[in-house]
Write an enzyme that holds these catalytic residues in place. Structure first.
Site, PDB file in Angstrom:
ATOM      1  N   ARG A   1      12.210  -4.034   5.377  1.00 60.58           N
ATOM      2  CA  ARG A   1      11.748  -3.295   4.969  1.00 60.58           C
ATOM      3  C   ARG A   1      11.981  -2.020   5.752  1.00 60.58           C
ATOM      4  O   ARG A   1      12.695  -1.526   7.106  1.00 60.58           O
ATOM      5  CB  ARG A   1      10.031  -2.948   5.228  1.00 60.58           C
ATOM      6  CG  ARG A   1       9.221  -0.753   5.400  1.00 60.58           C
ATOM      7  CD  ARG A   1       8.464  -0.905   5.254  1.00 60.58           C
ATOM      8  NE  ARG A   1       7.767  -1.863   6.592  1.00 60.58           N
ATOM      9  CZ  ARG A   1       5.974  -1.313   6.805  1.00 60.58           C
ATOM     10  NH1 ARG A   1       6.000  -1.013   5.414  1.00 60.58           N
ATOM     11  NH2 ARG A   1       5.698  -1.931   7.623  1.00 60.58           N
TER      12      ARG A   1
ATOM     13  N   ARG B   1      10.719   0.157  11.328  1.00 62.10           N
ATOM     14  CA  ARG B   1       9.657   0.145  11.984  1.00 62.10           C
ATOM     15  C   ARG B   1       9.624  -0.138  14.028  1.00 62.10           C
ATOM     16  O   ARG B   1      10.210  -1.807  13.050  1.00 62.10           O
ATOM     17  CB  ARG B   1       8.383   0.282  11.346  1.00 62.10           C
ATOM     18  CG  ARG B   1       7.857   1.609  11.223  1.00 62.10           C
ATOM     19  CD  ARG B   1       7.017   1.265   9.805  1.00 62.10           C
ATOM     20  NE  ARG B   1       5.236   0.733  10.261  1.00 62.10           N
ATOM     21  CZ  ARG B   1       4.276  -0.077   9.882  1.00 62.10           C
ATOM     22  NH1 ARG B   1       4.136   0.818   8.835  1.00 62.10           N
ATOM     23  NH2 ARG B   1       3.365  -0.293  10.041  1.00 62.10           N
TER      24      ARG B   1
ATOM     25  N   LYS C   1       0.848  -1.016   0.024  1.00 64.28           N
ATOM     26  CA  LYS C   1      -0.048   0.437  -0.130  1.00 64.28           C
ATOM     27  C   LYS C   1       0.698   1.271  -0.402  1.00 64.28           C
ATOM     28  O   LYS C   1       0.720   1.892  -1.163  1.00 64.28           O
ATOM     29  CB  LYS C   1      -0.595  -0.060   1.360  1.00 64.28           C
ATOM     30  CG  LYS C   1      -1.378  -0.804   1.417  1.00 64.28           C
ATOM     31  CD  LYS C   1      -2.475  -0.976   2.405  1.00 64.28           C
ATOM     32  CE  LYS C   1      -1.950  -1.061   3.981  1.00 64.28           C
ATOM     33  NZ  LYS C   1      -1.665  -2.302   4.635  1.00 64.28           N
TER      34      LYS C   1
ATOM     35  N   ARG D   1     -10.314   0.004   8.275  1.00 62.12           N
ATOM     36  CA  ARG D   1      -9.615  -1.095   8.763  1.00 62.12           C
ATOM     37  C   ARG D   1     -10.775  -1.562   9.436  1.00 62.12           C
ATOM     38  O   ARG D   1     -10.820  -3.040   9.574  1.00 62.12           O
ATOM     39  CB  ARG D   1      -8.520  -0.853   9.590  1.00 62.12           C
ATOM     40  CG  ARG D   1      -6.984  -0.850   8.792  1.00 62.12           C
ATOM     41  CD  ARG D   1      -6.116  -0.777  10.335  1.00 62.12           C
ATOM     42  NE  ARG D   1      -5.058  -1.255  10.161  1.00 62.12           N
ATOM     43  CZ  ARG D   1      -4.060  -1.018   9.724  1.00 62.12           C
ATOM     44  NH1 ARG D   1      -4.187   0.402   8.813  1.00 62.12           N
ATOM     45  NH2 ARG D   1      -2.778  -1.335   9.340  1.00 62.12           N
TER      46      ARG D   1
ATOM     47  N   ARG E   1      -0.537  -8.399  13.825  1.00 63.81           N
ATOM     48  CA  ARG E   1      -1.145  -7.459  12.411  1.00 63.81           C
ATOM     49  C   ARG E   1      -2.172  -8.306  11.559  1.00 63.81           C
ATOM     50  O   ARG E   1      -2.826  -8.314  10.689  1.00 63.81           O
ATOM     51  CB  ARG E   1       0.161  -7.197  12.476  1.00 63.81           C
ATOM     52  CG  ARG E   1       0.680  -5.343  12.982  1.00 63.81           C
ATOM     53  CD  ARG E   1       2.005  -5.118  13.069  1.00 63.81           C
ATOM     54  NE  ARG E   1       1.985  -4.603  11.318  1.00 63.81           N
ATOM     55  CZ  ARG E   1       2.807  -4.183  10.860  1.00 63.81           C
ATOM     56  NH1 ARG E   1       4.421  -4.353  11.002  1.00 63.81           N
ATOM     57  NH2 ARG E   1       2.956  -3.388   9.789  1.00 63.81           N
TER      58      ARG E   1
HETATM   59  P1  AP5 Z   1       4.791  -1.258   2.050  1.00 64.00           P
HETATM   60  O1  AP5 Z   1       4.358  -0.987   0.676  1.00 64.00           O
HETATM   61  O2  AP5 Z   1       5.573  -0.663   2.551  1.00 64.00           O
HETATM   62  O3  AP5 Z   1       3.331  -2.313   2.911  1.00 64.00           O
HETATM   63  P2  AP5 Z   1       2.465  -1.475   2.959  1.00 64.00           P
HETATM   64  O4  AP5 Z   1       0.953  -2.482   2.531  1.00 64.00           O
HETATM   65  O5  AP5 Z   1       2.498  -0.253   3.225  1.00 64.00           O
HETATM   66  O6  AP5 Z   1       2.500  -2.361   5.227  1.00 64.00           O
HETATM   67  P3  AP5 Z   1       1.981  -1.363   6.404  1.00 64.00           P
HETATM   68  O7  AP5 Z   1       2.802  -2.801   7.167  1.00 64.00           O
HETATM   69  O8  AP5 Z   1       2.478  -0.180   6.023  1.00 64.00           O
HETATM   70  O9  AP5 Z   1       1.159  -1.880   6.520  1.00 64.00           O
HETATM   71  P4  AP5 Z   1      -0.027  -1.694   7.848  1.00 64.00           P
HETATM   72  O10 AP5 Z   1      -1.113  -2.018   7.327  1.00 64.00           O
HETATM   73  O11 AP5 Z   1       0.549  -3.055   8.831  1.00 64.00           O
HETATM   74  O12 AP5 Z   1       0.829  -0.301   8.787  1.00 64.00           O
HETATM   75  P5  AP5 Z   1       0.128   1.092   8.828  1.00 64.00           P
HETATM   76  O13 AP5 Z   1       1.252   1.880   8.732  1.00 64.00           O
HETATM   77  O14 AP5 Z   1      -1.160   1.400   7.947  1.00 64.00           O
HETATM   78  O15 AP5 Z   1       6.059  -2.745   1.670  1.00 64.00           O
HETATM   79  C1  AP5 Z   1       6.146  -3.455   3.113  1.00 64.00           C
HETATM   80  C2  AP5 Z   1       7.362  -3.811   2.495  1.00 64.00           C
HETATM   81  O16 AP5 Z   1       7.741  -4.582   1.609  1.00 64.00           O
HETATM   82  C3  AP5 Z   1       8.684  -2.809   1.518  1.00 64.00           C
HETATM   83  O17 AP5 Z   1      10.205  -2.852   2.329  1.00 64.00           O
HETATM   84  C4  AP5 Z   1       8.863  -2.441   0.307  1.00 64.00           C
HETATM   85  O18 AP5 Z   1       9.620  -1.943  -0.602  1.00 64.00           O
HETATM   86  C5  AP5 Z   1       8.465  -4.562  -0.106  1.00 64.00           C
HETATM   87  N1  AP5 Z   1       7.785  -4.174  -0.701  1.00 64.00           N
HETATM   88  C6  AP5 Z   1       6.420  -3.666  -1.327  1.00 64.00           C
HETATM   89  N2  AP5 Z   1       5.740  -4.154  -2.937  1.00 64.00           N
HETATM   90  C7  AP5 Z   1       6.690  -5.158  -3.070  1.00 64.00           C
HETATM   91  C8  AP5 Z   1       6.811  -5.871  -4.297  1.00 64.00           C
HETATM   92  N3  AP5 Z   1       5.558  -6.081  -4.683  1.00 64.00           N
HETATM   93  N4  AP5 Z   1       7.717  -7.187  -4.526  1.00 64.00           N
HETATM   94  C9  AP5 Z   1       9.013  -7.447  -3.327  1.00 64.00           C
HETATM   95  N5  AP5 Z   1       8.936  -6.226  -2.305  1.00 64.00           N
HETATM   96  C10 AP5 Z   1       7.992  -5.541  -2.560  1.00 64.00           C
HETATM   97  O19 AP5 Z   1      -1.186   0.728  10.593  1.00 64.00           O
HETATM   98  C11 AP5 Z   1       0.288   0.343  11.672  1.00 64.00           C
HETATM   99  C12 AP5 Z   1      -0.700   0.204  12.881  1.00 64.00           C
HETATM  100  O20 AP5 Z   1      -1.364   1.390  13.333  1.00 64.00           O
HETATM  101  C13 AP5 Z   1      -1.819  -0.820  12.854  1.00 64.00           C
HETATM  102  O21 AP5 Z   1      -1.402  -2.013  13.395  1.00 64.00           O
HETATM  103  C14 AP5 Z   1      -2.696  -0.648  14.182  1.00 64.00           C
HETATM  104  O22 AP5 Z   1      -2.356  -0.600  15.197  1.00 64.00           O
HETATM  105  C15 AP5 Z   1      -2.852   1.664  13.453  1.00 64.00           C
HETATM  106  N6  AP5 Z   1      -3.664   1.393  12.565  1.00 64.00           N
HETATM  107  C16 AP5 Z   1      -3.184   2.502  10.904  1.00 64.00           C
HETATM  108  N7  AP5 Z   1      -4.296   2.895  10.710  1.00 64.00           N
HETATM  109  C17 AP5 Z   1      -5.634   2.102  11.735  1.00 64.00           C
HETATM  110  C18 AP5 Z   1      -7.368   2.643  11.759  1.00 64.00           C
HETATM  111  N8  AP5 Z   1      -7.473   2.605  10.584  1.00 64.00           N
HETATM  112  N9  AP5 Z   1      -7.517   2.086  12.489  1.00 64.00           N
HETATM  113  C19 AP5 Z   1      -6.986   1.387  13.218  1.00 64.00           C
HETATM  114  N10 AP5 Z   1      -5.708   1.097  13.819  1.00 64.00           N
HETATM  115  C20 AP5 Z   1      -4.539   1.564  12.527  1.00 64.00           C
END
Ligand code: AP5
Length: 235
Positions: free
Chosen positions: A135, A168, A20, A96, A179
């Site tokens: 990452r 992170r 994402k 979410r 997660r």
């Molecule tokens: P990357 O693109 O960084 O992955 P991502 O989908 O953005 O994953 P996140 O871990 O950021 O998502 P998340 O949903 O767990 O965390 P968030 O910050 O939203 O890619 C990952 C890695 O793979 C990178 O190194 C990249 O280079 C590599 N990569 C990407 N695409 C690739 C490909 N095609 N092939 C190979 N490698 C690739 O949330 C964090 C926390 O915040 C949650 O756990 C929760 O506690 C809280 N939170 C956030 N939003 C809410 C909400 N709406 N409600 C309640 N709590 C929330």
């Protein structure tokens, strides 16, 4: 941007590591909309040492979700007040939960600006460990890299600003498992919610980033050379 994509209003749904945060900035750049990543917003609160940040850090490190009320208010505030969002938006990490999805719908319906796309990045859990544990992120911009799959030009350094990259605190195998559990339990029903609408599409997020980007373009601009198969969700 092509006229069909004007006023971008899109959400990206997918498990941790699906891509994402890798794809959303490209959409922002191409369609000149805002990119609202709720995880990045929470981490900004943690960095600023606010009370919300203190509570959020604990929840994030446990792989759980911050309350719907806090998250809905955060998104509502940005959509209404962030000038960049006037040209449209892409939401990354929100909604979410089903209550978050319902609130978003209500908000957008009241403004007569319904969502155009709910795109699910689909990928098997097994592929996510390597992505998450490798990452590297640039906290100020949210840009992410990968030690192996997408290394920065200079080790541990952001390509654009030259600032240091970090890992992170929730990007370890133990927290990732939690997660993923939370994702399947609470965000799985969100994908079901959108599947019933006409705006849901899926993308194979196990492919390499360039291929995932092409699939996304195929959905946003099917007439501009995007694949018909991607548009109807067969690819
Ligand atoms: P990357 O693109 O960084 O992955 P991502 O989908 O953005 O994953 P996140 O871990 O950021 O998502 P998340 O949903 O767990 O965390 P968030 O910050 O939203 O890619 C990952 C890695 O793979 C990178 O190194 C990249 O280079 C590599 N990569 C990407 N695409 C690739 C490909 N095609 N092939 C190979 N490698 C690739 O949330 C964090 C926390 O915040 C949650 O756990 C929760 O506690 C809280 N939170 C956030 N939003 C809410 C909400 N709406 N409600 C309640 N709590 C929330």
């Amino acid at each position: 941007a092509a006229s069909g994509a004007q006023g971008m209003r899109m959400i990206l749904i997918g498990p941790p590591g699906a891509g994402k945060g890798t794809q959303a900035p490209k959409i922002k750049e191409k369609y000149r909309c805002c990119h609202l990543a709720t995880g990045d917003m929470l981490r900004a609160q943690v960095a600023a040492k606010t009370e919300l940040g203190r509570q959020a850090k604990k929840i994030m490190d446990e792989g759980k979700l911050v309350s719907d009320e806090i998250m809905v208010n955060m998104i509502q505030n940005e959509l209404n007040n962030n000038q960049e969002c006037k040209g449209g938006f892409i939401l990354d990490g929100f909604p979410r939960t089903v209550p978050q999805a319902e609130k978003l719908d209500q908000m957008l319906t009241a403004q007569q600006k319904p969502l155009k796309h709910a795109i699910e990045l689909q990928i098997p859990d097994e592929l996510l460990v390597a992505r998450i544990t490798g990452r590297l992120v640039h906290p100020a911009s949210g840009r992410s890299y990968h030690k192996i799959f997408n290394p920065p030009k200079q080790s541990m350094t952001d390509d654009l600003t030259g600032e240091p990259l970090i890992q992170r605190s929730d990007d370890n195998e133990v927290t990732l498992k939690k997660r993923l559990g939370t994702y399947h339990e609470q965000t799985g029903p969100v994908t079901e919610y959108y599947r019933k609408t006409g705006i849901w599409t899926k993308v194979d997020a196990a492919k390499e980033p360039g291929q995932v980007w092409k699939s996304l373009l195929g959905i946003i601009e099917p007439s501009a050379g995007g694949s018909l198969l991607a548009k109807i969700g067969l690819k």
